[in-house]
Design a protein around this motif. Structure first.
Motif, PDB file in Angstrom:
ATOM      1  N   ASN A   1      -3.680   6.179   0.853  1.00  0.00           N
ATOM      2  CA  ASN A   1      -3.387   5.229  -0.222  1.00  0.00           C
ATOM      3  C   ASN A   1      -2.874   5.872  -1.505  1.00  0.00           C
ATOM      4  OD1 ASN A   1      -6.181   4.006   1.205  1.00  0.00           O
ATOM      5  ND2 ASN A   1      -4.474   2.584   1.014  1.00  0.00           N
TER       6      ASN A   1
ATOM      7  N   ARG B   1       0.537   5.357  -5.660  1.00  0.00           N
ATOM      8  CA  ARG B   1      -0.526   4.644  -4.953  1.00  0.00           C
ATOM      9  C   ARG B   1       0.052   3.428  -4.263  1.00  0.00           C
ATOM     10  NH1 ARG B   1      -4.098   1.961  -9.892  1.00  0.00           N
ATOM     11  NH2 ARG B   1      -2.457   0.617 -10.733  1.00  0.00           N
ATOM     12  N   SER B   2      -0.541   3.114  -3.144  1.00  0.00           N
ATOM     13  CA  SER B   2      -0.053   1.972  -2.366  1.00  0.00           C
ATOM     14  C   SER B   2      -0.753   0.682  -2.740  1.00  0.00           C
ATOM     15  CB  SER B   2      -0.256   2.236  -0.872  1.00  0.00           C
ATOM     16  OG  SER B   2      -1.648   2.362  -0.574  1.00  0.00           O
TER      17      SER B   2
ATOM     18  N   LEU C   1       6.752  -1.565  -2.903  1.00  0.00           N
ATOM     19  CA  LEU C   1       5.534  -1.548  -2.101  1.00  0.00           C
ATOM     20  C   LEU C   1       4.559  -0.458  -2.539  1.00  0.00           C
ATOM     21  CD1 LEU C   1       6.965  -2.250   1.458  1.00  0.00           C
ATOM     22  CD2 LEU C   1       6.118  -3.843  -0.260  1.00  0.00           C
ATOM     23  N   PHE C   2       4.882   0.264  -3.570  1.00  0.00           N
ATOM     24  CA  PHE C   2       3.920   1.218  -4.127  1.00  0.00           C
ATOM     25  C   PHE C   2       4.196   1.375  -5.617  1.00  0.00           C
ATOM     26  CE2 PHE C   2       7.339   3.602  -2.007  1.00  0.00           C
ATOM     27  CZ  PHE C   2       7.890   4.296  -3.074  1.00  0.00           C
TER      28      PHE C   2
ATOM     29  N   GLN D   1       3.068  -7.813   2.347  1.00  0.00           N
ATOM     30  CA  GLN D   1       2.976  -6.402   2.697  1.00  0.00           C
ATOM     31  C   GLN D   1       1.969  -6.173   3.801  1.00  0.00           C
ATOM     32  OE1 GLN D   1       2.324  -3.806  -0.621  1.00  0.00           O
ATOM     33  NE2 GLN D   1       2.385  -1.935   0.596  1.00  0.00           N
TER      34      GLN D   1
ATOM     35  N   ALA E   1       3.350  -0.022   5.043  1.00  0.00           N
ATOM     36  CA  ALA E   1       4.449   0.363   4.157  1.00  0.00           C
ATOM     37  C   ALA E   1       5.667  -0.517   4.370  1.00  0.00           C
ATOM     38  CB  ALA E   1       4.819   1.829   4.388  1.00  0.00           C
TER      39      ALA E   1
ATOM     40  N   GLY F   1      10.970   5.884   0.236  1.00  0.00           N
ATOM     41  CA  GLY F   1      10.104   4.778   0.608  1.00  0.00           C
ATOM     42  C   GLY F   1      10.827   3.542   1.077  1.00  0.00           C
TER      43      GLY F   1
ATOM     44  N   ALA G   1      -2.203  -2.333   2.428  1.00  0.00           N
ATOM     45  CA  ALA G   1      -1.142  -1.638   1.693  1.00  0.00           C
ATOM     46  C   ALA G   1      -1.464  -0.151   1.734  1.00  0.00           C
ATOM     47  CB  ALA G   1      -1.055  -2.142   0.266  1.00  0.00           C
ATOM     48  N   TYR G   2      -0.838   0.577   2.669  1.00  0.00           N
ATOM     49  CA  TYR G   2      -1.165   1.980   2.841  1.00  0.00           C
ATOM     50  C   TYR G   2       0.094   2.778   3.159  1.00  0.00           C
ATOM     51  CZ  TYR G   2      -1.107   0.554   7.766  1.00  0.00           C
ATOM     52  OH  TYR G   2      -0.745   0.041   8.984  1.00  0.00           O
ATOM     53  N   LEU G   3      -0.049   4.104   3.146  1.00  0.00           N
ATOM     54  CA  LEU G   3       1.033   5.037   3.442  1.00  0.00           C
ATOM     55  C   LEU G   3       0.737   5.732   4.764  1.00  0.00           C
ATOM     56  CD1 LEU G   3       1.155   6.702  -0.098  1.00  0.00           C
ATOM     57  CD2 LEU G   3       2.584   4.811   0.701  1.00  0.00           C
TER      58      LEU G   3
ATOM     59  N   ARG H   1      -4.758   6.370   7.776  1.00  0.00           N
ATOM     60  CA  ARG H   1      -4.075   5.723   6.660  1.00  0.00           C
ATOM     61  C   ARG H   1      -4.393   6.440   5.351  1.00  0.00           C
ATOM     62  NH1 ARG H   1      -6.176  -0.266   8.064  1.00  0.00           N
ATOM     63  NH2 ARG H   1      -7.973   1.035   8.598  1.00  0.00           N
TER      64      ARG H   1
END
Length: 869
Positions: free
Chosen positions: A687, A549-550, A715-716, A162, A165, A710, A560-562, A685
């Protein structure tokens, strides 16, 4: 001589010695297994850290998680006192396993041609069939054995890692030898390209020339020189408080076991008064009699300790296989430690077992020494308990309270542990005072002098009664009053009088009750208080209907973020009424301490959105932040003080506006308004998302829409508030499972001590029972008498145990817990469970006393009176 005198006794009463050995073995086994489990897990984790860190002469570490400019590498590499400089990029992210589930994965970007100079375990080894250029291929990964196992992949397969996203497809081209948590090594250029570290480094490891001094190397801005043991110390500090508290709680069983040894040895001395007296008449001195009992205790201690070490090692072996080495605490995730036996540690815990046994046998040995042989042979004396000074118990209690107010030592509540021990010992010593204080007024009232005008009629009635009977009638009919008090009958009067007169013996009989019940009550109150506090805290910090949550770990939040675009799209989904987003990232304030978590979120109304401990301070010219209790205690971040947040190349100066309660992050958390955070860093970013649903919307429908939006739902993570609450409390219950087992063991040992103590009392009173039988008491009345005494003493012990337990609970909740874990909670007493404990102890005390008396009165107690002639 000891062997000839001890062995026949052990053969005659094997159950008694087995009870003492088992009590010591249980205490040693619990303490030793906890020590082994935590020590093995810590050693495994520290070994993994060493293999990853290598053994450089010096390391420059970037203070920012996103890395620092790599221009400093050229400067260091060309210095004359530097032989080798190895650049490293450290990345925490996730990889998808064979089933499509996320697995935490640490990635290290290294220079494969130089890394072996400082960290041989990180040297990539290409798989058969791979070209030699695979070592510098930016799309090639080299996994350690733990990553191979957890991800379920093999060499030659593609692994999805990852980044943000999305995922990046990388080829598994070989292995590395480093073990521990799941780890992947790749070429440093590939790490910089794929994961946003272009022209940035996390660490530079150096091999220095002979005689060079690492301290003389200049540290560029944003970099610091790391000590060789910083990483290991940080790993140790993460779980130190948990490990120490668990070990101390395990030693509680050994502490209570000492009371059982005391009861068993007191029973032994009571049974052997005639033989000990005969040995004294034949020339065995008082000191030699004491050595005889102490020798027995030493043998019991050695046997119990040896059994405990073996049993504890076995328990640790299976616990490491089933609990992964953290006993439910969650401090060592992703490792399967091997048992690491230590003979030095085993000897220390075995000596603790022997010491506890010797302490338990100290007073019985003293009894044997103070025995008057000639009088004991005539039945005129026996092993009695000397009355101690009345001030001893209150003094111990006062010292215990004073130590509870002392500050921690080295970050651990050492003084508070000593406070608990002194409180327990002081409570046991105060049992005679309690019995005297309760029964003295009652006995005085029952034995008030008979008025002068009633003395002659009563005497005449007694003479007429004696004239009508050859012997007194059974006492069930009653013989009148002992004084002018109410006519309770002889059984209650005798029970109360003897319980009052033999109050020193009561302290001996119920010592185990006081200690075990106090500890059980204290642990029950502590766990209930903590669980209730966590439950109420969850209700306050989980106001939304659905959470996304990511990254489950703050260390992986940078990878690992949105994106803001995804958050904007979520706000337009059907059924979503409102969305709040947050950014989390770790901050390293101190090199050898775990990272503090920074949370950037909207703070329009801090008092409503945070569980604040006080009203927030007004805003100042600097950006305001709210710190958790742990942050306040560890870094002295008091309201009104200023802090500097190390946000990469940006050093943000802020003001502490308030303190909030946080049970999720033991080493500190800081909340800052998201607008202030974005202005200072430009970081867009995100999370975590909190979603409030529209009326009538279903959580399952919104979750399905989020999965479609998504793209890759793996991934989350998503969960409703109810699910998060249930999972959090389940984690809490698992963390305290060992504590509950320790409560059970402590109570079991305490009840066994009651049985042994009352057995000793009953055996020592055979002549008394015979005299009562001559006076007309039936066997049933004798048993009832002793049961009443046992109930009286046990009630006094239970009352003292309850009082002490509540006091110790205050120390645990308000002293040990804040000093260990840096957060506070309110005291909650679960009266239903505490009442059940009290009732069980009272029933057990009276029943065991009655059974002991039944056994002693079942023999020819009338003939026992003849031993006095």
């Amino acid at each position: 001589m000891i062997r000839e005198l001890v062995w026949p006794e052990w053969r005659a009463h094997p159950w008694r010695q087995a009870m003492a050995v088992l009590a010591v073995a249980l205490g040693v086994a619990l303490a030793w297994s906890v020590h082994l489990i935590n020590g093995s897990a810590l050693a495994e984790f520290a070994g993994a850290v060493r293999s990853v860190q290598g053994e450089p002469d010096a390391s420059f570490v970037c203070a920012a998680r996103e890395g620092c400019d790599d221009a400093v590498f050229e400067t260091l590499a060309t210095r004359a006192d530097v032989v080798v400089a190895v650049p490293v990029v450290e990345i925490d992210s996730y990889a998808l396993d064979a089933g499509g589930q996320r697995v935490p994965l640490r990635l290290l970007g290294v220079d494969a041609l130089q890394v072996a100079a400082v960290a041989p375990a990180l040297m990539p080894r290409a798989a058969s069939g791979e070209a030699r250029s695979a070592l510098v291929d930016p799309d090639a990964l080299f996994l350690n054995p733990a990553a191979m196992r957890r991800l379920g992949v093999s060499e030659g397969q593609t692994l999805r890692v990852q980044q943000g996203a999305t995922t990046i497809a990388l080829r598994v081209a070989g292995r590395v030898a480093a073990d521990g948590t799941a780890l992947a090594v790749l070429d440093i250029a590939g790490a910089q390209h794929h994961f946003g570290f272009a022209r940035r480094l996390s660490r530079i490891d150096l091999r220095l020339a002979a005689g060079a001094d690492a301290a003389a190397l200049p540290a560029p801005p944003g970099w610091r020189i790391a000590r060789a043991d910083d990483a290991e110390q940080r790993v140790s500090n993460v779980s130190r408080a948990y490990r120490v508290n668990l070990t101390v709680l395990a030693l509680v069983a050994l502490f209570v076991g000492a009371f059982l040894v005391f009861a068993v040895m007191a029973l032994s001395v009571a049974q052997r008064v005639p033989s000990l007296a005969l040995l004294g008449v034949l020339g065995l001195s008082a000191a030699e009699r004491a050595r005889l009992i102490r020798g027995e205790c030493a043998l019991l201690g050695v046997a119990g300790s040896a059994l405990g070490i073996a049993l504890g090692t076995l328990l640790a072996y299976f616990a490491l296989r089933w609990l992964a080495g953290d006993l439910g605490g969650g401090y060592f995730p992703g490792i399967a430690p091997r048992l690491q036996f230590s003979w030095s540690g085993a000897i220390v815990f075995a000596l603790l077992g022997v010491l506890a046994t010797m302490l338990g046998g100290w007073l019985p040995a003293r009894q044997a020494a103070t025995l008057a042989p000639a009088q004991a042979l005539k039945g005129l004396g026996g092993a009695s308990f000397a009355r101690g000074p009345a001030w001893r118990g209150p003094l111990l209690l006062a010292l215990g309270v004073a130590l509870a107010l002392a500050p921690p030592v080295g970050g651990l509540p050492i003084a508070a542990y000593a406070s608990v021990a002194l409180l327990l010992l002081g409570g046991v010593a105060c049992v005679p005072l309690l019995i005297n204080g309760v029964l003295e007024p009652l006995v005085r009232w029952l034995h008030r002098p008979i008025p002068r005008g009633e003395r002659v009629p009563r005497l005449q009635a007694g003479l007429r009664q004696l004239g009508r009977h050859e012997r007194p009638p059974p006492l069930a009919a009653g013989w009148g009053r002992l004084g002018s008090g109410p006519a309770l009958g002889p059984l209650p009067l005798l029970a109360l009088s003897r319980a009052h007169h033999e109050r020193e013996a009561a302290a001996v009989a119920v010592a185990g009750v006081v200690a075990s019940l106090a500890l059980a009550v204290a642990l029950t109150v502590m766990v209930a208080s903590f669980r209730d506090g966590v439950a109420r805290w969850l209700d306050q910090v989980l106001p939304a209907d659905l959470y996304l949550r990511s990254a489950s770990q703050s260390s992986a939040a940078d990878q690992a973020y949105l994106s803001p675009a995804f958050v904007n799209a979520v706000q337009t989904l059907p059924g979503v009424a409102r969305v709040e987003a947050a950014r989390t990232r770790p901050l390293n304030f101190v090199a050898d301490q775990p990272a503090v978590v920074l949370i950037a979120r909207a703070l329009s109304d801090p008092a409503a959105s945070l569980p604040l401990l006080d009203l927030p301070l007004p805003s100042s010219s600097l950006p305001g932040v709210f710190v958790s209790e742990a942050m306040q205690r560890l870094y002295d971040a008091q309201p009104g003080t200023e802090l500097t947040l190390p946000l990469g190349e940006t050093q943000l100066r802020v003001t502490v506006r308030g303190v909030w309660r946080d049970y999720a992050r033991q080493f500190g958390a800081i909340v800052i308004d998201s607008a202030d955070y974005r202005r200072a860093t430009g970081d867009e970013r995100l999370n975590d998302l909190s979603l409030w649903l529209a009326p009538g919307a279903q959580v399952e429908d919104v979750q399905q829409a989020l999965r479609k939006l998504g793209g890759d739902a793996a991934l989350f993570d998503m969960a409703s508030a109810t699910q998060l609450r249930t999972m959090s409390l389940a984690i809490f219950d698992r963390s305290f499972a060992v504590t509950r087992w320790l409560q059970v063991v402590a109570i079991a040992i305490g009840l066994a001590g009651i049985a042994a103590s009352f057995s000793a009392q009953a055996l020592a009173r055979r002549r008394e029972f015979g005299l009562l039988a001559h006076l007309g008491f039936t066997r049933r009345q004798i048993v009832t008498l002793v049961a009443a005494e046992g109930l009286t003493w046990t009630a006094a012990g239970a009352l003292m145990g309850l009082t002490l337990g509540l006091v110790v609970a205050v120390v645990l909740v308000h002293v040990i817990n804040p000093q260990s874990f840096h957060w506070t909670m309110e005291l909650l007493v679960p009266w239903a469970r505490v009442g059940a404990l009290l009732l069980g102890v009272l029933v057990a005390g009276s029943v065991t006393a009655a059974l002991s008396a039944r056994a002693a009165a079942g023999s020819d107690v009338v003939a026992a009176v003849k031993e006095d002639w």
